[in-house]
Design an enzyme around this catalytic site. Structure first.
Site, short mmCIF file in Angstrom:
data_model
loop_
_atom_site.label_atom_id
_atom_site.label_comp_id
_atom_site.label_asym_id
_atom_site.label_seq_id
_atom_site.Cartn_x
_atom_site.Cartn_y
_atom_site.Cartn_z
N CYS A 61 0.76 -1.25 0.00
CA CYS A 61 0.00 0.00 0.00
C CYS A 61 0.79 1.30 0.00
CB CYS A 61 -0.99 0.00 1.15
SG CYS A 61 -0.26 0.16 2.77
N HIS A 113 -0.98 6.19 5.90
CA HIS A 113 0.13 5.24 5.86
C HIS A 113 1.34 5.77 5.08
CE1 HIS A 113 1.07 0.65 6.14
NE2 HIS A 113 2.02 1.40 6.69
#
Length: 433
Positions: free
Chosen positions: A68, A123
């Protein structure tokens, strides 16, 4: 006189449509084969299927990484993860982070007068104590329900250990529902100006945890299983889909749907422990198609052809030039953009982008715990080559004839394999010290 901000971004519209609003919904670890409009007959995604009927559905959309953080960095900058310097997911105290010195997409849009918000997963923080990659430093004027501690295995019910400052609004609150509600409320409060909303779901990233009633209903369906037709994943996806419907309804109520680009996609392929990406091979952490091919639906009334399918290869890094072009903006001078605007494909889905190849760089010190290996890849036309760094091996596939990558043609096509390896290594040489 054209308005220019401190970043040197020209605000002169590049498209006759004018300056649209932008909503991007990003799922986490949602594979290419999970939506009804992509052929899934177990999961129920009526709102996403309706969105596809109102816009363009891309059948060969790629994440620039099988995990990701690199994909999210590419989305924000328009650059390959290798250029940004984030090639793997970021750990809890990672020294790497998305530098606020980069002209991130929300920073450019905010400087041009857009209201900007991030709701959900980021993130790209780096060290969560020092917070050097704080999303608020990248142009997001509002940051809502975004992690302030490492996301770990995921927390879909309170207490939200990855964001302990966020209190639930009601007992038994479900995180995906909360994000959807926050998105609808933010739209209601900010629809009077151009807006850019990033709704980044934490779901369906493992550990899987759906609302019990929804999961029970899927467990009772014929064909329910673990690695295919996973009831828990299906129920989590249904909650995401409900949020898509709520946002579509709110855009209609606010009378701004006609001037809003609405995008749905995922950050990488599905995890093989909980799903199957068939007919594609592999999954999250792998450079096979199952790890990097993702769903992509784009609705833009008056621009995107309704109910169209586009087979042209595109990548998440293409969002940056596409959305800047839609907003009448250009990247600041000196910022290299690897992505290519796919705006022409929205009106003419059978067209092709002028791009020689797509590239991936995924170096690992040891194999990923989900099975991925240190590797790089290149796609040129219908041909795709994967170079594995751990054992100095290459695999070559013709995706037109073999989308499941079952037949390695490196031995049958040695000259082509050698050319593609040389091109991949030449590209990679721009980024390695």
């Amino acid at each position: 006189m054209r308005r220019r901000d401190f970043l040197g971004v020209a605000a002169q519209p590049l498209l006759a449509k004018g300056r649209p609003n932008i909503v991007v919904i990003l799922a986490d670890d949602l594979g290419w084969a999970e939506l009804g409009c992509y052929g899934n007959r177990f999961n129920e995604t009526p709102n996403l299927d309706a969105l596809a009927a109102q816009g363009v559905r891309f059948t060969q959309s790629y994440a620039p990484s099988p995990v990701c953080s690199p994909t999210r960095a590419s989305y924000m900058t328009g650059q390959y993860p290798a250029r940004v310097g984030i090639n793997d997911y970021l750990r809890a105290n990672d020294p790497k982070f998305l530098s606020p010195d980069l002209p991130a997409l929300p920073k450019l849009l905010a400087a041009a007068g857009y209201e900007t918000a991030l709701i959900g997963k980021w993130h790209l923080m780096g060290d969560y104590q020092l917070r050097p990659g704080n999303p608020a430093r990248h142009g997001f004027q509002r940051v809502i329900c975004s992690e302030t501690a490492y996301i770990g295995p995921g927390y879909y019910f309170p207490p939200y250990r990855h964001m302990p400052q966020v209190a639930p609004r009601k007992e038994g609150e479900y995180l995906t529902d909360r994000l959807n509600q926050e998105a609808v409320e933010w739209l209601s409060a900010n629809a009077s100006k151009p807006f850019f909303l990033c709704l980044n779901h934490y779901a369906p990233h493992t550990r899987l945890a759906a609302k019990p009633g929804k999961a029970a209903r899927y467990r009772a369906k014929p064909g329910a299983g673990k690695n295919r037709n996973n009831p828990e994943l299906a129920a989590m996806l249904e909650s995401i889909d409900e949020g898509v419907g709520a946002l579509m309804k709110k855009l209609d109520e606010l009378k701004v749907a006609g001037n809003t680009i609405l995008i749905f996609t995922s950050d990488n392929g599905g995890e093989l422990n909980v799903t199957s990406n068939a007919p594609l091979r592999g999954g999250k952490s792998m450079l096979y198609e199952g790890g990097i091919r993702v769903p992509l639906i784009v609705r833009w009334p008056g621009v995107a052809m309704k109910g169209a399918e586009c087979a042209a290869p595109v990548m998440t890094g293409d969002f940056y030039p596409t959305l800047l072009e839609a907003a009448g903006l250009r990247p600041p001078q000196g910022h290299i953009v690897d992505g290519v605007s796919f705006a022409p494909l929205l009106a003419k889905p059978d067209a092709r982008l002028e791009r020689e190849a797509l590239y991936w760089y995924y170096p690992l010190e040891k194999p990923h715990f989900l099975g991925g290996r240190s590797s790089g890849a290149i796609r040129q036309g219908d041909w795709k080559l994967i170079e594995f760094y751990d054992k100095d091996e290459v695999e070559l596939f013709n995706l037109r004839d073999d989308p499941g990558e079952a037949r390695n043609l490196a031995g049958a096509e040695p000259a082509r394999a050698q050319r593609m390896v040389a091109n991949l290594r030449a590209w990679r040489g721009h980024f390695r010290p």
